[in-house]
Scaffold this motif. Structure first.
Motif, short mmCIF file in Angstrom:
data_model
loop_
_atom_site.label_atom_id
_atom_site.label_comp_id
_atom_site.label_asym_id
_atom_site.label_seq_id
_atom_site.Cartn_x
_atom_site.Cartn_y
_atom_site.Cartn_z
N TYR A 558 0.82 -1.21 0.11
CA TYR A 558 -0.03 -0.06 -0.06
C TYR A 558 0.90 1.22 0.07
N TRP A 559 1.72 1.26 0.95
CA TRP A 559 2.79 2.44 1.03
C TRP A 559 3.43 2.73 0.01
N GLU A 560 3.80 1.91 -1.05
CA GLU A 560 4.52 2.03 -2.35
C GLU A 560 3.60 2.18 -3.30
N SER A 561 2.49 2.16 -3.46
CA SER A 561 1.58 2.16 -4.44
C SER A 561 1.33 3.53 -4.69
N ASP A 562 0.59 3.96 -6.10
CA ASP A 562 0.24 5.07 -6.45
C ASP A 562 -1.23 5.74 -5.54
N THR A 564 -1.53 5.74 -2.39
CA THR A 564 -1.31 6.50 -1.18
C THR A 564 -1.80 7.78 -0.98
N ILE A 565 -2.75 8.16 -0.17
CA ILE A 565 -3.04 9.33 0.11
C ILE A 565 -2.48 9.92 1.52
N GLU A 566 -1.60 9.29 1.94
CA GLU A 566 -0.91 9.94 3.27
C GLU A 566 0.44 9.41 3.31
N PRO A 567 1.35 9.89 4.03
CA PRO A 567 2.64 9.61 4.03
C PRO A 567 2.74 8.39 5.06
N ARG A 568 3.67 7.49 4.82
CA ARG A 568 3.91 6.48 5.53
C ARG A 568 4.51 6.46 6.89
N PRO A 569 4.47 5.81 7.66
CA PRO A 569 5.01 5.79 9.29
C PRO A 569 6.49 5.96 9.09
N ARG A 570 6.94 6.96 9.94
CA ARG A 570 8.42 7.21 9.74
C ARG A 570 9.19 7.67 10.78
#
Length: 717
Positions: A558-562, A564-570
């Motif tokens: 999900y996080w690497e897909s187009d 994604t509408i939010e930043p991945r946890p970091r």
């Protein structure tokens, strides 16, 4: 609010007390044990006989006081009977008390101090009694234990006596206003006018009274609409808007420079923003193999990156670095760079000089201000510190961070320093951990946040880590007075606000709001579940934490897909804030894939918009409510053709059909065309009163009638 607090700090003292009563106790754990702090004595505590929520300890102060804070001492190690949740009440008598605090303790050995509510409706609260009510212990089947209680506040007789008189006068005035409200709601106008004439007490602001006359007395709905428009223009809805929850909108920024390049993946980099020029600056970081020395700017208006330098060292600037700090002087258009991290494996032949640079934005020129600040009264080489600039005063403040030296053990920390730009002078304000009985300690740390209120000359220090232990405090350093004030002892106890490491915080000086984007829940645990990005807002004026957003535990796909509408946890990311356009910008950092324990550095760039209703949104809702009542009364008059036309045109203009509940309510209004009312006058009065009181929610509390009801205060024995 802060000016009042600072004034009270000068008079705040430890308050003496006796135990008045308690719900129960188990021998030898009597309530008087909480008067002495003996953390090594297992029996020096109060312990209840049961664990129901009827348990309490009631404290009687030696004399009436304004109680600012309560400190809970603890056993020298974690204990299953510690209070996971509790409430504190205060008042002038044991039977008439108000809630001052609802919070909880950490299950550890460190004492915790909490600020108590000591002001309501612009009136200070005098207390003779303090009641502590346990709600839950860490062991669900264990009784409650309190080890030590210390109270601080104002006990000066001349101050407290005046506060007492003001409080009694306020309560008498509120009692009269409750009667006035009751009489008007029941249409007892003779009684209302007689009481108001006798006492000369106003129920509300004259502006609100005028609105009441227009709606309830005269049924002049057009004039009422004009009055509400006037109220919006005067900014009277700002308090209501401020209390509305934020909605959030994440937007990913896809930007490059003219050559199609953009900053590479990294963590430990630094960013600052020039709001006036619409520029965001990014310097350095760690790409996983090497420290970086590239220097970028992002133009907010054109949405383009510009690489100022591939390697700032080649232009006379700082060499490659990470875990440094930068800050921007928006008046002189200069960026200051200080600190850097040297890995343990690279320290054998490293240069440990604490270099200090500035960058002249206008002339595109680097200046080395100092080769080693430690030799001129400044900090040694440090990393993971914080740095703020007061552009008007031309002062820089540096706090915390670990010192870098050849010996990697033990950890040593840096204190609070100031740097006078005009005189080029460093000054140590507070050494590491300097404290005494008269001051709140300023414990040095890493991974914290530090923000500056340039108007009030206050530094806000939030959280961090000390020797692998989380610090959940929220401190204010008063630059002028040289004092530290503990605003919130443990912000992580607010609802589900986890303690985090490397949180990123920005500050809006106009709204007095802090915006916190979390990082690691535990810096020693870099598994995916330890990274839970959530976005919190702390309103300093309202003393209120609100969680706006929290990322979900989606998979790597999900996080690497187009989609994604939010930043991945970091974590190890950076965030800056445009306080004019109210936009947060987040770049880079390190993520952990959920499927495998693999860390990944990021190069994505995001903007976050926080949205609240605007005055025009409220006015549309208000017009719908007012016109709805006018339509009802038109139906009562029997002219259904005229009423139907009003429904279709004037009322239809202010309906938002995208709001399902409002659209349904609009459609249901047609039933009034066939509705018969026996007592039109009584029905109109009740509905107009209901409309008026619904509109009051948009006005500040200081302008309107009391919220309480006279009937609700009547006790039936």
């Amino acid at each position: 609010m802060l000016s009042i607090k600072k004034h009270h700090l000068e008079h705040s003292v430890k308050l003496s007390y006796e135990i008045y009563s308690c719900s129960s106790y188990t021998a030898p754990y009597q309530p008087r044990n909480i008067m002495e702090d003996k953390p090594s004595d297992q029996s020096s505590r109060w312990s209840s006989k049961s664990n129901d929520q009827m348990q309490y300890v009631l404290i009687n102060l030696d004399s009436m006081a304004i109680v600012h804070s309560i400190t809970f001492g603890k056993y020298h190690k974690e204990h299953i009977c510690n209070l996971k949740q509790f409430k504190v009440y205060g008042g002038l008598t044991p039977n008439n008390m108000i809630e001052l605090l609802h919070s909880g303790l950490r299950n550890n050995s460190r004492s915790e101090t909490f600020r108590l509510k000591h002001r309501t409706n612009q009136v200070l609260l005098p207390c003779q009694y303090i009641k502590i009510v346990p709600l839950a212990a860490y062991g669900p089947d264990f009784n409650f234990s309190i080890w030590y209680i210390e109270l601080k506040g104002i006990q000066s007789p001349e101050i407290v006596q005046q506060v007492y008189l003001d409080y009694i006068k306020f309560r008498e005035n509120e009692a009269i206003r409750l009667c006035l409200k009751h009489f008007r709601q029941r249409n007892y106008l003779d009684a209302f006018n007689a009481l108001q004439s006798k006492t000369k007490t106003l129920l509300e602001d004259p502006f609100i009274t005028e609105l009441y006359e227009q709606i309830v007395s005269n049924g002049d709905f057009q004039m009422a609409e004009d009055t509400m428009i006037n109220a919006a223009e005067k900014g009277l809805f700002e308090e209501y808007i401020r209390n509305c929850p934020y909605n959030y909108i994440w937007k990913k920024i896809e930007a490059t420079d003219a050559c199609g390049d953009s900053p590479c993946t990294r963590g430990g980099h630094q960013m600052c923003i020039d709001v006036e020029a619409g520029q965001i600056y990014l310097l350095g970081g760690w790409d996983g193999n090497n420290n970086l020395a590239d220097f970028w700017s992002y133009d907010i208006n054109t949405k383009k990156w510009n690489r100022i330098s591939h390697n700032t060292r080649e232009q006379g600037g700082p060499g490659p670095r990470s875990n440094h700090k930068i800050c921007l002087d928006h008046i002189m258009k200069r960026i200051y760079v200080f600190g850097r991290f040297i890995g343990r494996g690279s320290r054998a032949n490293a240069n440990f000089n604490s270099d200090f640079y500035s960058y002249d934005i206008i002339n595109n020129k680097w200046i080395k201000l100092c080769d080693n600040t430690a030799l001129v009264g400044g900090p040694s080489l440090i990393y993971d510190h914080q740095m703020c600039i007061d552009s008007e005063a031309q002062m820089i403040y540096v706090f915390g961070g670990r010192t870098v030296h050849p010996d990697t053990e033990p950890f040593t920390y840096s204190g609070l320093y100031s740097y006078n730009i005009r005189s080029d002078e460093w000054k140590l304000i507070r050494p590491n951990d300097e404290s005494n009985s008269d001051y709140v300690p300023l414990k040095s740390r890493i991974g914290h946040s530090m923000l500056l209120d340039q108007n009030e000359k206050l530094l806000f220090i939030i959280g961090g880590d000390r020797d692998n232990t989380f610090l959940n405090d929220f401190l204010i350093y008063d630059i002028k007075a040289g004092l530290v004030h503990e605003l919130i002892a443990d912000y992580a106890t607010h609802e589900d606000h986890d303690s985090v490491f490397t949180q990123r915080t920005t500050f809006d000086i106009d709204t007095q709001e802090f915006y916190v984007l979390s990082g690691l829940k535990d810096k020693r645990d870099k598994r995916s579940q330890a990274i839970k990005n959530s976005f919190w807002v702390y309103d300093l004026r309202l003393d209120k934490w609100t969680k706006i957003y929290q990322s979900e535990a989606y998979g790597t796909q999900y996080w690497e897909s187009d989609e994604t509408i939010e930043p991945r946890p970091r974590y190890a990311h950076q965030m800056v804030y445009d306080n004019v356009h109210k936009v947060q910008y987040v770049f880079g950092g390190r993520a952990v894939e959920t499927d495998v324990l693999k860390q990944q550095r990021l190069d994505d760039f995001w903007e976050l918009h926080l949205v609240r209703p605007k005055s025009e949104d409220l006015l549309r809702r208000i017009q719908f409510q007012i016109r709805k009542q006018k339509f009802r009364e038109m139906c009562y008059e029997g002219d259904t053709v005229k009423a139907l036309k009003y429904l279709q045109v004037q009322l239809g203009q202010v309906v938002d059909h995208s709001i399902e509940a409002e659209s349904a309510e609009f459609r249901e209004l047609t039933s009034y065309l066939f509705h018969k009312v026996e007592d039109k006058a009584s029905s109109s009065f009740n509905l107009r009163t209901e409309l008026f009181e619904n509109l009051l929610e948009f006005f500040p509390n200081t302008m309107k009638q009391p919220k309480d009801s006279l009937i609700d205060l009547v006790k039936i024995e």
